[in-house]
Design an enzyme around this catalytic site. Structure first.
Site, PDB file in Angstrom:
ATOM      1  N   HIS A   1     -25.338 -21.618  -0.343  1.00 22.49           N
ATOM      2  CA  HIS A   1     -26.648 -22.059  -0.942  1.00 22.49           C
ATOM      3  C   HIS A   1     -26.925 -21.774  -2.167  1.00 22.49           C
ATOM      4  CE1 HIS A   1     -30.670 -23.765  -0.171  1.00 22.49           C
ATOM      5  NE2 HIS A   1     -30.974 -23.232   0.810  1.00 22.49           N
TER       6      HIS A   1
ATOM      7  N   ASP B   1     -27.850 -27.489  -1.442  1.00 32.49           N
ATOM      8  CA  ASP B   1     -29.257 -27.442  -1.150  1.00 32.49           C
ATOM      9  C   ASP B   1     -29.283 -28.370   0.421  1.00 32.49           C
ATOM     10  OD1 ASP B   1     -29.624 -30.120  -2.061  1.00 32.49           O
ATOM     11  OD2 ASP B   1     -30.473 -29.289  -3.950  1.00 32.49           O
TER      12      ASP B   1
END
Length: 536
Positions: free
Chosen positions: A506, A510
């Site tokens: 992350h 995304d």
């Protein structure tokens, strides 16, 4: 007498300056005692003694340059014979234990005994476990003959003889840890051996001995039982550890695998039925204590089994903890209709089999993934060490998690975007075979850019995989199931549905990015003929 090789003392450092010797030739030393200070390009480093003993020679004078992986000093360890025949001080030596009667080596041969220093066997590897010696002390050896199997953090490695001669000493017993750049065994070269024999008997003998000399009592010969090359009974490291923990000898367990390979099931069967005695079988009842080789009692059942965490499993434990605690993971799940893909594979299987290749779904997964990377190249990228840059990689090297005998490893198929489907299938077949034998080459484990974990092959449906750092994504593929689905006309139809679960880093990926990538990948798998439009 052994040479101490200057070890790796920093990334990219190949030499250093000797600043100060803390000892002189002839000095006694203790284990971990500071011996010398050296200056690298970056710092002052203190080198300590590997064990107790006595310094016999300092090879590099104060103010001179020492090379990494070359001799720095020589020493005689405690317990070694104090009186030895004259020898070249630059040679590493290991006289070993006394040879059997009638096979006493000459003084010339003893003087020429050399230590074999365990070389670099993989990037970052500093030690390995001795799994199986294929020779014993006193055995004659030929150049390139396999001598010992060792298990590193990543794979099984076979060490071969540097030249012909006779083994004089095995420095590291089976099951113990050998250090890189430290002596592994000692041997007398054939030329020195022949020179010694010429001094000790009439000059009527030529050539090397062809019969194996009986080994010393401390290293019993391996019983071949008619199984395996070079008299070696095949068995995986896990099986050998299981045997050691129960005090069983490998030779006492009948192997049911290929070439007499002893499997875990064979060991468990012996433990259930009792330890077979020579010429017969023990009749111990379950739970009864039976006497194992060496006089040790082994419980057939009901005791806690303790196994050290070593090799591939130890590395996997460290890397998984590091990845799970340093990378912010997020998960993304999807269903893929692979009905058309299964049909295409069935049509292509005969052609693949004619080319001696097993065609599974994995080559299709990989090719489709390489095509999807064109649309979302960040899935084939990685962060630099301080997470300040994104490096987009030029090749798609797709790793596949393999549950090998030694633990979970992830070899990768290189340049998937440039290979044909058949070439990818052949590489998968080769890597899978090597992995299950524990003999994957180091090059096959390096350079992966994105990974696939096929849990469906074992019956799994969903998983939350951990990223194989420094990669930024991994996908777990579940099993395909025939499930009811509505078609375009609203009619219920039977379709092959496969579940997939992605894990992404992350920090740079995304949810929208991985969703777009997964949709592109899914499109190629659900309509596999569309891949033809993009194949070079």
């Amino acid at each position: 007498m052994s040479d101490f090789m200057l070890p790796d003392i920093g990334e990219g450092i190949v030499e250093c300056e000797v600043v100060e010797w803390r000892v002189a030739e002839g000095d006694a030393i203790e284990e971990d005692q500071p011996v010398v200070e050296v200056m690298t390009d970056k710092a002052l480093v203190e080198i300590t003694a590997p064990e107790a003993g006595r310094i016999t020679r300092l090879y590099v004078a104060k103010g001179e340059i020492a090379k990494v992986h070359e001799p720095l000093f020589a020493y005689e360890s405690e317990g070694e014979a104090e009186a030895a025949a004259p020898r070249d001080e630059r040679q590493t030596a290991a006289v070993g234990k006394p040879a059997p009667a009638g096979a006493e080596p000459s003084s010339a041969a003893v003087a020429a005994a050399r230590d074999f220093i365990l070389p670099d066997i993989g990037e970052g590897i500093v030690e390995c476990e001795v799994v199986e010696w294929r020779v014993a002390e006193g055995d004659a050896i030929e150049e390139d003959q396999p001598l010992v199997d060792v298990m590193t953090d990543k794979a099984m490695v076979e060490i071969t003889a540097p030249e012909a001669g006779t083994i004089s000493r095995l420095h590291v017993p089976k099951g113990e840890i050998a250090k890189v750049h430290a002596p592994l065994f000692a041997y007398v070269p054939a030329q020195a051996e022949e020179a010694g024999e010429a001094d000790a008997r009439p000059a009527a003998t030529t050539g090397r001995p062809t019969e194996r000399v009986a080994p010393t009592a401390s290293a019993p010969p391996v019983a071949t039982g008619g199984r395996g090359p070079h008299g070696r009974i095949p068995a995986s490291p896990a099986v050998r550890r299981l045997l050691r923990e129960h005090g069983l000898a490998l030779e006492t367990v009948p192997g049911s695998g290929k070439d007499g390979r002893v499997l875990k099931e064979d060991v468990l069967r012996v433990l259930d039925e009792g330890v077979p005695a020579p010429g017969g079988h023990a009749t111990a009842e379950p739970g009864q204590q039976v006497t194992a080789p060496g006089g040790r009692e082994a419980s057939v059942a009901g005791e806690v089994r303790v196994e050290p965490l070593r090799g591939v499993r130890a590395v996997m434990a460290r890397r998984m903890v590091e990845a799970a605690t340093t990378i912010p993971h997020f998960q993304y799940g999807e269903e893929i209709d692979v009905t058309e893909l299964l049909a295409l594979r069935e049509r292509l299987k005969p052609a693949a089999e004619a080319a001696d290749t097993r065609l599974t779904l994995m080559p299709f997964f990989m090719k489709a993934m390489a095509l999807a990377v064109r649309e979302e190249p960040i899935l084939n990228a990685r962060l630099n060490d301080d997470a300040s840059e994104i490096h987009y990689l030029p090749a798609v090297n797709i790793g596949m998690a393999v549950d090998s005998r030694s633990g979970l490893i992830v070899p990768n198929v290189k340049d998937v975007e440039r290979r044909t489907l058949l070439e990818v299938a052949r590489e998968i077949q080769r890597l899978t075979g090597d992995a299950r034998e524990g003999k994957v080459a180091q090059a096959d484990l390096k350079g992966g850019t994105i990974s696939i974990s096929n849990i469906g092959a074992l019956g799994g449906t969903y998983a939350a995989p951990i990223i194989n750092a420094p990669e930024v994504a991994i996908v777990a593929i579940g099993k395909s199931q025939w499930l009811p689905r509505f078609d375009a006309h609203g009619e219920v139809t039977r379709r092959a549905i496969m579940t997939v679960t992605w894990a992404g880093d992350h920090r740079i990926i995304d949810g929208g990015t991985i969703a777009r990538f997964c949709n592109a990948w899914k499109g190629y798998l659900e309509a596999p003929e569309t891949m033809l439009l993009h194949l070079g």
